[in-house]
Design an enzyme around this catalytic site. Sequence first.
Site, PDB file in Angstrom:
ATOM      1  N   ASN A  10       0.870  -1.173   0.000  1.00 44.02           N
ATOM      2  CA  ASN A  10       0.000   0.000   0.000  1.00 44.02           C
ATOM      3  C   ASN A  10       0.913   1.230   0.000  1.00 44.02           C
ATOM      4  O   ASN A  10       1.512   1.548   1.017  1.00 44.02           O
ATOM      5  CB  ASN A  10      -0.877  -0.038   1.264  1.00 44.02           C
ATOM      6  CG  ASN A  10      -1.656   1.245   1.474  1.00 44.02           C
ATOM      7  OD1 ASN A  10      -1.748   2.088   0.577  1.00 44.02           O
ATOM      8  ND2 ASN A  10      -2.236   1.403   2.653  1.00 44.02           N
ATOM      9  N   LYS A  12       0.142   4.278  -0.241  1.00 45.96           N
ATOM     10  CA  LYS A  12      -0.454   5.503   0.331  1.00 45.96           C
ATOM     11  C   LYS A  12      -0.201   6.684  -0.622  1.00 45.96           C
ATOM     12  O   LYS A  12      -0.222   6.493  -1.831  1.00 45.96           O
ATOM     13  CB  LYS A  12       0.082   5.745   1.744  1.00 45.96           C
ATOM     14  CG  LYS A  12      -0.044   4.479   2.604  1.00 45.96           C
ATOM     15  CD  LYS A  12       0.180   4.705   4.053  1.00 45.96           C
ATOM     16  CE  LYS A  12      -0.004   3.382   4.787  1.00 45.96           C
ATOM     17  NZ  LYS A  12       0.095   3.516   6.218  1.00 45.96           N
ATOM     18  N   HIS A  96      -9.449   1.381   5.108  1.00 42.25           N
ATOM     19  CA  HIS A  96      -8.134   1.558   5.746  1.00 42.25           C
ATOM     20  C   HIS A  96      -8.277   2.520   6.929  1.00 42.25           C
ATOM     21  O   HIS A  96      -9.073   3.455   6.871  1.00 42.25           O
ATOM     22  CB  HIS A  96      -7.119   2.092   4.727  1.00 42.25           C
ATOM     23  CG  HIS A  96      -5.730   2.080   5.277  1.00 42.25           C
ATOM     24  ND1 HIS A  96      -5.246   3.077   6.089  1.00 42.25           N
ATOM     25  CD2 HIS A  96      -4.733   1.163   5.165  1.00 42.25           C
ATOM     26  CE1 HIS A  96      -4.000   2.775   6.448  1.00 42.25           C
ATOM     27  NE2 HIS A  96      -3.663   1.621   5.895  1.00 42.25           N
ATOM     28  N   GLU A  98      -6.585   4.923   7.883  1.00 36.23           N
ATOM     29  CA  GLU A  98      -6.404   6.347   7.558  1.00 36.23           C
ATOM     30  C   GLU A  98      -7.673   6.916   6.929  1.00 36.23           C
ATOM     31  O   GLU A  98      -8.006   8.084   7.135  1.00 36.23           O
ATOM     32  CB  GLU A  98      -5.176   6.515   6.649  1.00 36.23           C
ATOM     33  CG  GLU A  98      -3.887   6.351   7.458  1.00 36.23           C
ATOM     34  CD  GLU A  98      -2.731   5.730   6.708  1.00 36.23           C
ATOM     35  OE1 GLU A  98      -2.714   5.757   5.467  1.00 36.23           O
ATOM     36  OE2 GLU A  98      -1.820   5.205   7.381  1.00 36.23           O
ATOM     37  N   GLU A 167      -5.228  -4.595  10.784  1.00 38.62           N
ATOM     38  CA  GLU A 167      -4.193  -3.572  10.963  1.00 38.62           C
ATOM     39  C   GLU A 167      -4.463  -2.809  12.255  1.00 38.62           C
ATOM     40  O   GLU A 167      -5.234  -1.838  12.255  1.00 38.62           O
ATOM     41  CB  GLU A 167      -4.205  -2.602   9.772  1.00 38.62           C
ATOM     42  CG  GLU A 167      -3.944  -3.274   8.447  1.00 38.62           C
ATOM     43  CD  GLU A 167      -3.364  -2.310   7.423  1.00 38.62           C
ATOM     44  OE1 GLU A 167      -2.335  -2.649   6.837  1.00 38.62           O
ATOM     45  OE2 GLU A 167      -3.918  -1.208   7.234  1.00 38.62           O
ATOM     46  N   GLY A 173       2.671   2.474  10.664  1.00 41.34           N
ATOM     47  CA  GLY A 173       3.627   3.560  10.467  1.00 41.34           C
ATOM     48  C   GLY A 173       4.413   3.923  11.714  1.00 41.34           C
ATOM     49  O   GLY A 173       5.095   4.931  11.754  1.00 41.34           O
ATOM     50  N   SER A 212       3.580  -1.875  10.228  1.00 39.11           N
ATOM     51  CA  SER A 212       5.039  -1.957  10.435  1.00 39.11           C
ATOM     52  C   SER A 212       5.637  -3.309  10.053  1.00 39.11           C
ATOM     53  O   SER A 212       6.556  -3.804  10.714  1.00 39.11           O
ATOM     54  CB  SER A 212       5.398  -1.585  11.884  1.00 39.11           C
ATOM     55  OG  SER A 212       5.033  -0.243  12.137  1.00 39.11           O
TER      56      SER A 212
HETATM   57  P1  PGA Z   1       3.003   0.518   7.503  1.00 39.12           P
HETATM   58  O1  PGA Z   1       1.508   0.703   6.924  1.00 39.12           O
HETATM   59  O2  PGA Z   1       3.528  -0.780   6.959  1.00 39.12           O
HETATM   60  O3  PGA Z   1       3.763   1.705   7.000  1.00 39.12           O
HETATM   61  O4  PGA Z   1       2.886   0.484   8.987  1.00 39.12           O
HETATM   62  C1  PGA Z   1       0.651  -0.397   6.750  1.00 39.12           C
HETATM   63  C2  PGA Z   1      -0.689   0.070   6.259  1.00 39.12           C
HETATM   64  O5  PGA Z   1      -1.174   1.114   6.719  1.00 39.12           O
HETATM   65  O6  PGA Z   1      -1.310  -0.583   5.382  1.00 39.12           O
END
Ligand code: PGA
Length: 255
Positions: A10, A12, A96, A98, A167, A173, A212
Site C-alpha cells: 500500500n 499511500k 483503511h 487512515e 491492521e 507507520g 510496520s
Molecule cells: P506501515 O503501513 O507498513 O507503514 O505500517 C501499513 C498500512 O497502513 O497498510
Amino acid sequence: MGEKLLIAGNWKMHKTPQQTVEFFQEFNPKVEGIDEVEILICPPFIDIPAAVEATQGTNIKIGAQNCFYEKEGAFTGEISPIMLRAAGCQYVILGHSERRHIFGEKDEVINKKVISALEEGLRVILCVGETLQERESGLTFTVVESQLKLGLSGVEDKLDQIDIAYEPVWAIGTGVAAKPEDAQEVHAFIYSVLNKLNPEKASKVRVLYGGSVKPNNAEQLLSQPDIKGVLVGGASLKPETFAEIVKIGQRLSNK
Ligand code: PGA
C-alpha cells in the site's frame, strides 16, 4: 484463489507516475518467476495506468487504495469501481484506518463501497483494527467484530472475493508491529467471526496482517497459522525491501 499467501503493498500518498515506472524497472526482475504467492501493489490513483503498463505480462497485480460507491455522476474528486476495473485494477483496499480516522469514513459508507466494488468485479481487501485506546480498554475483539459485521453486511455470500487486513492502528507507520502471537490471536478471532457469517467460504478468505511489516519481522508474522499474507505500507516503497518480503512469503508458502 484463497490458498496463496497475498503479499500486498500500500503505497499511500507516495510516488509520481515516473517514480512508479522506476520502481517496477527495479522490482520486476527481483520477483520474476515467483508464483507461489500473489503479489499486489496499490499505488495512488494517478499512478495506476503506469503501474498496469509496467507490470503487463508479469505476475504482479495492481489495486487501488479506495473508491467511491456510485458508478458515475456529480461526485467531485471521487473514482468509481468501474473506472478502476477499466484502468486494469483487480483489487481495492477499503476501510483503511487512515480513511476511517483522517477522512471520517464510517462502517456504513465502507459497506456501500464493499458492495459496489464487488458488483464491478474487484476483489476487496477490507481493513479492520483497533486503536491503542480500544486495545487498552479491552475492546479489540468487540471493535474488530463490529467492523467485520458492518463492513461485510449483505456480502456474506461473497467471502471468496474478499480478503481482510487486520491492521492495529497503533502499529501502522510506528515501526512497532504487533507481536506475532498477539496478531495470531486476533486473526484466529477474525476467522471465527467469518465462520459464523459464512461457514462454507470463511476458509477462502485470506486474513492479512498490516502495521510496520518489514523484512525482519515478516517471517515470524507469516509463520503464524492464521496469517495468510501481509499488507505493507512504508516497506513497500523500496523495490529491494518489498521484494525481500515477497521472497519470505514464497519460502513460507504451502505452510
Ligand atoms: P506501515 O503501513 O507498513 O507503514 O505500517 C501499513 C498500512 O497502513 O497498510
